[in-house]
Scaffold this motif. Structure first.
Motif, short mmCIF file in Angstrom:
data_model
loop_
_atom_site.label_atom_id
_atom_site.label_comp_id
_atom_site.label_asym_id
_atom_site.label_seq_id
_atom_site.Cartn_x
_atom_site.Cartn_y
_atom_site.Cartn_z
N VAL A 1 -13.94 5.36 22.45
CA VAL A 1 -14.60 6.21 23.30
C VAL A 1 -16.11 6.51 23.12
CG1 VAL A 1 -14.46 8.52 24.46
CG2 VAL A 1 -12.36 7.38 24.04
N ALA A 2 -16.35 6.73 21.68
CA ALA A 2 -17.69 6.87 21.50
C ALA A 2 -18.85 5.77 21.75
CB ALA A 2 -17.93 7.11 19.94
N GLY A 3 -18.03 4.66 21.85
CA GLY A 3 -18.80 3.36 21.96
C GLY A 3 -19.04 3.16 23.57
N ILE A 4 -18.37 4.00 24.50
CA ILE A 4 -18.57 3.77 25.92
C ILE A 4 -19.75 4.19 26.56
CG2 ILE A 4 -17.76 4.53 28.03
CD1 ILE A 4 -14.99 4.57 26.68
N GLY A 5 -20.46 5.25 25.78
CA GLY A 5 -21.76 5.75 26.23
C GLY A 5 -22.89 4.65 25.72
N GLY A 6 -22.71 4.00 24.67
CA GLY A 6 -23.58 2.80 24.30
C GLY A 6 -23.85 1.87 25.39
N THR B 1 -9.99 2.51 29.97
CA THR B 1 -10.59 2.08 31.45
C THR B 1 -10.91 3.29 32.16
OG1 THR B 1 -8.40 1.80 32.24
CG2 THR B 1 -9.54 0.03 31.45
N SER B 2 -10.18 4.32 32.33
CA SER B 2 -10.52 5.75 32.82
C SER B 2 -11.87 6.24 32.23
CB SER B 2 -9.30 6.64 32.67
OG SER B 2 -8.30 6.28 33.34
N ALA B 3 -11.87 6.26 31.19
CA ALA B 3 -13.26 6.92 30.89
C ALA B 3 -14.45 6.05 30.95
CB ALA B 3 -13.30 6.99 28.96
N ILE B 4 -14.20 4.69 31.13
CA ILE B 4 -15.43 3.91 31.08
C ILE B 4 -15.70 4.01 32.72
CG2 ILE B 4 -16.15 1.48 31.51
CD1 ILE B 4 -13.96 0.94 29.12
N VAL B 5 -14.62 4.07 33.46
CA VAL B 5 -15.06 4.31 35.04
C VAL B 5 -15.60 5.48 35.39
CG1 VAL B 5 -13.85 4.26 37.23
CG2 VAL B 5 -13.39 2.57 35.80
N ALA B 6 -15.27 6.70 34.71
CA ALA B 6 -15.62 7.96 34.77
C ALA B 6 -17.13 7.98 34.45
CB ALA B 6 -14.99 8.90 34.10
#
Length: 194
Positions: free
Chosen positions: A183-188, A21-26
């Motif tokens: 984490v790689a999927g978050i950019g998509g 969630t932190s990575a998504i929000v960032a």
């Protein structure tokens, strides 16, 4: 844009869902500097299990109103949902009980229930110790993601996505690979929003 960030893991700094969630929000903040983020940790500051409020002055009613307002005004909701005993944590369920209210987020009609909370995007960071995805031997025991899909669909949310890291208790290498893939999927996800 308003973003509501919900964490529900009991694992603190060791939590995979909190990291996701932190990575998504960032990423949202980096791509949308004007985003207004509201954070709620339902494990560290748990909501009591739902009970009929004793009246307008009941602190539970006031807190429930705040929780509802945070959800209704959010354009994007990012939820950390670790799998506990094949489902979600009780602290996340207590939050869900505050946002699932007839007349506010859904209503019953002559043709069946109608969701009233559409028009928002919900991203769930799902973490699992084992492997429960479709096609796995344990898929029938997944009451986490199907429940969340059904619930948010019932509330009228049609833009629901999952970022999943599973098998995180199956050894360090598997954990690192699962988290790296998630984490790689978050950019998509964020490119899709652009």
């Amino acid at each position: 844009m308003k973003l509501l960030h919900i964490d529900a893991s009991a694992l603190g700094a060791h939590s995979v869902s909190r990291g996701l969630t932190s990575a998504i929000v960032a990423e949202f903040v980096a791509n949308h500097p004007d985003v207004e983020v509201t954070y709620r940790d339902v494990h560290a500051e748990p909501l009591p299990h739902w009970a009929l409020p004793a009246g307008e002055d009941d602190p539970q009613a006031a807190e429930g109103a705040r929780v509802m307002e945070e959800f209704l005004t959010a354009d994007v909701v990012v939820i950390g949902a670790p799998m506990y005993n094949f489902s979600i944590s009780s602290s996340l369920k207590a939050w869900i009980d505050r946002i699932t209210v007839a007349g506010k987020t859904f209503r019953y009609t002559a043709t069946g229930p109608e969701g009233l909370a559409g028009g928002k995007r919900v991203i769930v960071a799902s973490s699992r110790g084992g492997i429960y995805s479709a096609g796995s031997p344990a898929a029938a025991m997944d009451f986490q993601e199907p429940y969340l899909k059904a619930l948010f669909g019932f509330l009228g949310v049609t833009d629901l996505e999952f970022v999943r890291a599973e098998g995180v208790a199956m050894g360090d290498d598997h954990k690192a690979q699962a988290i790296g893939g998630a984490v790689a999927g978050i950019g998509g996800l964020l490119r899709k929003a652009a």
